[in-house]
Scaffold this active site. Structure first.
Site, PDB file in Angstrom:
ATOM      1  N   TRP A  98     -18.026  18.521  11.620  1.00 39.85           N
ATOM      2  CA  TRP A  98     -17.198  17.870  10.605  1.00 39.85           C
ATOM      3  C   TRP A  98     -17.490  18.462   9.228  1.00 39.85           C
ATOM      4  O   TRP A  98     -18.640  18.555   8.836  1.00 39.85           O
ATOM      5  CB  TRP A  98     -17.482  16.366  10.552  1.00 39.85           C
ATOM      6  CG  TRP A  98     -17.052  15.630  11.773  1.00 39.85           C
ATOM      7  CD1 TRP A  98     -17.852  15.146  12.755  1.00 39.85           C
ATOM      8  CD2 TRP A  98     -15.713  15.294  12.139  1.00 39.85           C
ATOM      9  NE1 TRP A  98     -17.104  14.533  13.728  1.00 39.85           N
ATOM     10  CE2 TRP A  98     -15.779  14.603  13.368  1.00 39.85           C
ATOM     11  CE3 TRP A  98     -14.466  15.518  11.564  1.00 39.85           C
ATOM     12  CZ2 TRP A  98     -14.650  14.137  14.026  1.00 39.85           C
ATOM     13  CZ3 TRP A  98     -13.331  15.035  12.222  1.00 39.85           C
ATOM     14  CH2 TRP A  98     -13.437  14.363  13.431  1.00 39.85           C
ATOM     15  N   THR A 146       0.856  -1.186   0.000  1.00 40.05           N
ATOM     16  CA  THR A 146       0.000   0.000   0.000  1.00 40.05           C
ATOM     17  C   THR A 146       0.886   1.228   0.000  1.00 40.05           C
ATOM     18  O   THR A 146       1.899   1.285   0.686  1.00 40.05           O
ATOM     19  CB  THR A 146      -0.898   0.051   1.247  1.00 40.05           C
ATOM     20  OG1 THR A 146      -0.060   0.083   2.385  1.00 40.05           O
ATOM     21  CG2 THR A 146      -1.813  -1.134   1.314  1.00 40.05           C
ATOM     22  N   GLU A 197      -6.279  -2.883  -0.079  1.00 39.32           N
ATOM     23  CA  GLU A 197      -6.664  -3.962   0.832  1.00 39.32           C
ATOM     24  C   GLU A 197      -7.860  -4.760   0.325  1.00 39.32           C
ATOM     25  O   GLU A 197      -8.169  -5.825   0.871  1.00 39.32           O
ATOM     26  CB  GLU A 197      -7.014  -3.373   2.215  1.00 39.32           C
ATOM     27  CG  GLU A 197      -5.838  -2.855   3.014  1.00 39.32           C
ATOM     28  CD  GLU A 197      -5.379  -1.453   2.610  1.00 39.32           C
ATOM     29  OE1 GLU A 197      -5.859  -0.943   1.579  1.00 39.32           O
ATOM     30  OE2 GLU A 197      -4.539  -0.870   3.322  1.00 39.32           O
ATOM     31  N   LYS A 230     -12.499  19.502  11.317  1.00 35.79           N
ATOM     32  CA  LYS A 230     -13.511  19.763  12.338  1.00 35.79           C
ATOM     33  C   LYS A 230     -13.474  21.255  12.666  1.00 35.79           C
ATOM     34  O   LYS A 230     -12.526  21.741  13.280  1.00 35.79           O
ATOM     35  CB  LYS A 230     -13.227  18.920  13.572  1.00 35.79           C
ATOM     36  CG  LYS A 230     -14.455  18.680  14.423  1.00 35.79           C
ATOM     37  CD  LYS A 230     -14.161  17.634  15.500  1.00 35.79           C
ATOM     38  CE  LYS A 230     -15.444  17.189  16.189  1.00 35.79           C
ATOM     39  NZ  LYS A 230     -15.163  16.130  17.178  1.00 35.79           N
TER      40      LYS A 230
END
Lengths: 548, 548
Positions: free
Chosen positions: A450, A188, A335, A445
């Site tokens: 958010w 990855t 993944e 935030k």
């Protein structure tokens, strides 16, 4: 319940799901369909089979046996496709090296994966020269060379690919073995820490192939893959098996085109000349293709493109749609083999305006068959499917890495509670379409609320003066964080006025209630370029280091 | 090579291929799509899920547990579809009883499969009345009743299906278990000997579903199944899972229509009213549908039909094509789950004449993905793919019965040498299309030469005077065998002239070299009807007993 398992008579064949079986259908139904590499090579499925056998014989002669690892550093090529099959079909593991990593990272992955043999394109020999003498595991090197003459290098090459194939027999009896045998490994390209290895078995790759074909072939028309399509990858084959599409294209017996190194005008020429109808790429590459003058001259109206790897902005989506491109989003990660969702339109959605269609095409999509996808809050409960409530995407499918290679702690964190955690924050609308709003670690935030940087980036990208944009969160004593937009401009000019223009542009959206009012706290900084990771994603970790 | 198996971190979810997973995609993407039963019931995928849960609760209350066997005797219904899911999802085995068998044979299969619970349509209670008192295994009976009032029967009914469901909870937590758990069982309707039980695991049914969808969804246009299709089976659900199409239709989230008992005009009405676009049936049923006056009045031009179970004659194929039906052949058998091949046309073949297209549509077809199909001679070698050389079809796929239930000898014979033997004799043409010429045991040997009775039947069926025909081999001292054609005529009339007409008709084909000269030894016998097996195949064993 052991007594309710099916019993197998002694002579019955125990059919393990193996990559070699993907070749049965094209060889039985469509053996003379073409496979093309740039303007350098043309073959078909009979040639493919023959060359897979030759490669298996050549690798065996070099000492490769079941359980060994064979690494590849190449551009997208017919040779790479041959490795996709021959290496796992031997019972060996294919390590697809990310050639965009730094030499030190490449050294790390070669060592970590314990590669035995490396097949390397002559273009990448300079990388190897930088790390040679420190590679412990490699026992042999095979050169992949498109040029007439051999390159100068101090690497001890065991042979050149085409020469080794020419010397090898055209038949190879590929053995049967357990379908849970490891077939592929790669790393990855995270933006922090050391690369992490993921791995997939034959069974997982066969099931991913069937799941992908089932999802792509069944729509009535939009984003539909069928047997007359011509496939060309524009996501590197080292990157999550080029989304598994080379396996899917092979199973379907499609004409396949491999473009070598990604040069925008060359890709456009291949699309035109070979009549390519199906591809996948990251937004950055599509952007490069569309801004080439050549894109004006060729017909792209039969081209279907899945966009993944990064969010598709509405602006880019609309630009592609204006060219007649059937563009839509696919979602997955290293993944996950990778594909989890696709953003197909249903036939009724064609009654919507082009703008509304673009909104759906830019969604993350609906899950593939067999994919159990949930969006969960911090307590692990499903969020309401209202298009607003957000949570983390967690999944179960038959094609997820069962851990990180030799990293127990990271493996357990990935699979916490028996669900693979994507770290992607998303909502689900009433029709079941998932929409990623941000990565968990990238969310901003502001004053306790958010804010999705992707949404804000999408708005700013629509501003005429803006060529490219990335938003990060700037620590702020009062608000916790404030959004900082890093902007590449289309034209030079007075910065203050340009910033004001962008802020006014964004204010229109806040006033219409299309995004939280908090974003008026936006700051703008003009930059030369936006840092990207090796697979073309915006590298927010690097941006934060650089600008905060 | 145990060390090359993928390792699974402790918390990772081990995804077993289970029938319950086929429901994820339709519930996520298309939950409000319709499921229809005659004019008696309309629901959708949300209803389906709810009723599957209710059924699981009801069956559990009746004592059904993992490893038990639940038998069903019903017409094609939404209830049967619910059983296709709920019973295996409990870890129990679904025994789909062939209601066309004789009561004695049904008794045999109930005993042999060790059925615990029987769900039975009120129409079939008279069958049960004939064998009651001799059924040892059954512990409970559930009534399936479309009528307002309960039928009179001495069978001790535990409850009526709808009442049991109404009393049951709408949630059920279906467990995970080994994908090799037995899911279904049913009995081959052979023309000789006792019925033989075949059985399929969850894994096999999931893989068959993916294989079938992949094969049916990928063609450009002809014979293509897509998400806007409306599916209705016309091969009974007790017969090899209605070819597995109810599972495929569910995975794709299609509108599904279940027709109950097969009454030709009712089927036509449903096709018309519910806009059915995809079905499968045996030639006999299609023949019945097409000869109904109602078929003239409704539009069948959007209807795609796979023909299987018996060879599709060119005459019937052309008749269907004239109505605009997209007709093509599928091939498989009880032992193979069933689908092995489909006779799709490639786009280039649309340039062929209608007659030439019909020849291809009547072929057995090309193998599905993952199907390894060989046509082998008596030494086990592959025959040349020249469209002439014939041998037996042997196969390996992930969805073949791994034996006959409790019959070791027959299991070993079926799987002799590690290949499943179909007993079907076929050739393969240069394009890879398989064409069955006969069953091994039905071939006629005239003067040392093998003659295909299917080919001869196809020719005779084209003769205007012939309504139906079956050819068997009559022992002959001089020739070994001579072909005997059993013919149902369209109109009564003088037999001698009619026979001469047929012989002259066949002679035209021998003179053109289209079939072996040996067939001029043909004899004709006019009969009232041709004996069929319980699934509508010509019963040549019965015909031989009767006429030889």
């Amino acid at each position: 319940m052991p007594d309710s398992l099916i019993s197998r008579t002694d002579s019955a064949y125990s059919y393990q799901l193996l990559i070699k079986q993907l070749l049965y259908a094209p060889l039985a139904n469509n053996p003379e369909q073409e496979i093309v590499y740039r303007d350098q090579w043309r073959g078909n499925y009979l040639t493919l089979r023959e060359r897979i056998c030759r490669l298996a014989n050549a690798l065996t002669r070099l000492g490769v046996k079941a359980g060994d690892t064979v690494a590849v550093m190449d551009y997208d090529s017919h040779r790479y496709l041959e490795c996709f099959f021959a290496v796992p079909m031997l019972g060996a593991v294919l390590h697809t090296i990310n050639v965009r990593l730094s030499p030190e990272q490449i050294l790390y992955t070669i060592d970590h994966a314990e590669d035995d043999i490396l097949l390397i394109n002559s273009d990448f020999l300079p990388i190897l020269d930088q790390i040679k003498g420190r590679i412990d595991t490699l026992k042999g090197y095979v050169l992949l060379n498109d040029e007439a003459q051999s390159p100068h290098s101090s690497i001890p090459i065991a042979g050149e690919y085409e020469e080794l194939l020419a010397e090898s027999d055209t038949h190879f009896e590929f053995p049967d073995f357990d379908e849970n045998t490891r077939a592929t490994t790669f790393y990855t390209t995270g933006t922090t820490g050391l690369p992490k290895g993921v791995y997939f078995s034959h069974r997982q790759l066969v099931l991913h192939t069937l799941g992908v074909v089932t999802a792509l072939a069944t729509p009535l028309s939009q984003g539909r893959l069928h047997r007359q399509d011509v496939y060309m990858p524009i996501t590197p084959m080292f990157h999550v098996h080029a989304w598994g599409l080379p396996y899917a294209a092979t199973l379907m017996g499609l004409k396949q085109v491999y473009p070598g190194r990604y040069v925008p005008d060359h890709l456009l020429e291949l699309i035109d000349r070979e009549q390519v109808t199906f591809s996948h790429c990251v937004p950055t590459i599509l952007h490069m293709l569309l801004k080439s003058p050549l894109a004006e001259k060729i017909d792209l109206s039969r081209w279907k493109v899945i966009i993944g790897g990064a969010g598709l902005s509405k602006a880019l989506c609309l630009e592609a749609m204006r060219k007649g491109i059937d563009i839509f989003t696919g979602y997955g990660m290293s993944e996950t083999c990778p594909i989890l969702t696709l953003a197909h339109l249903t036939p009724e959605m064609f009654d919507l305006s082009v703008e509304e269609q673009a909104v759906i095409r830019c969604k993350t999509g609906v899950p593939l068959p067999l994919v159990q996808l949930r969006v969960v809050n911090e307590q692990g409960g499903d969020v309401p499917h209202d298009g607003r409530s957000s949570g983390e995407i967690v999944v179960r499918t038959p094609w997820l890495t069962q851990g990180y290679l030799k990293d127990h702690r990271a493996s357990e964190k990935l699979w916490d509670g028996g669900w693979l955690h994507t770290s992607d924050v998303a909502n689900v609308d009433g029709r079941g379409y998932v929409k990623i709003t941000d990565r968990t670690k990238d969310v901003i935030k502001i004053g306790g609320e958010w804010i999705s940087t992707l949404e804000l980036e999408d708005i700013i990208a629509h501003c005429p003066a803006v060529a490219e944009v990335a938003v990060i969160g700037q620590p702020d004593d009062r608000w916790g964080e404030r959004p900082l937009a890093l902007v590449v401009r289309r034209e030079e000019g007075e910065e203050k006025a340009a910033e004001k223009g962008i802020l006014n542009f964004v204010r229109e959206y806040t006033e219409k209630g299309m995004i939280s009012k908090q974003v008026v706290l936006l700051k703008v900084r003009f930059v030369e370029a936006i840092d990207k990771t090796s697979v073309g994603k915006v590298n927010k970790v690097a941006l934060r280091e650089k600008y905060l």
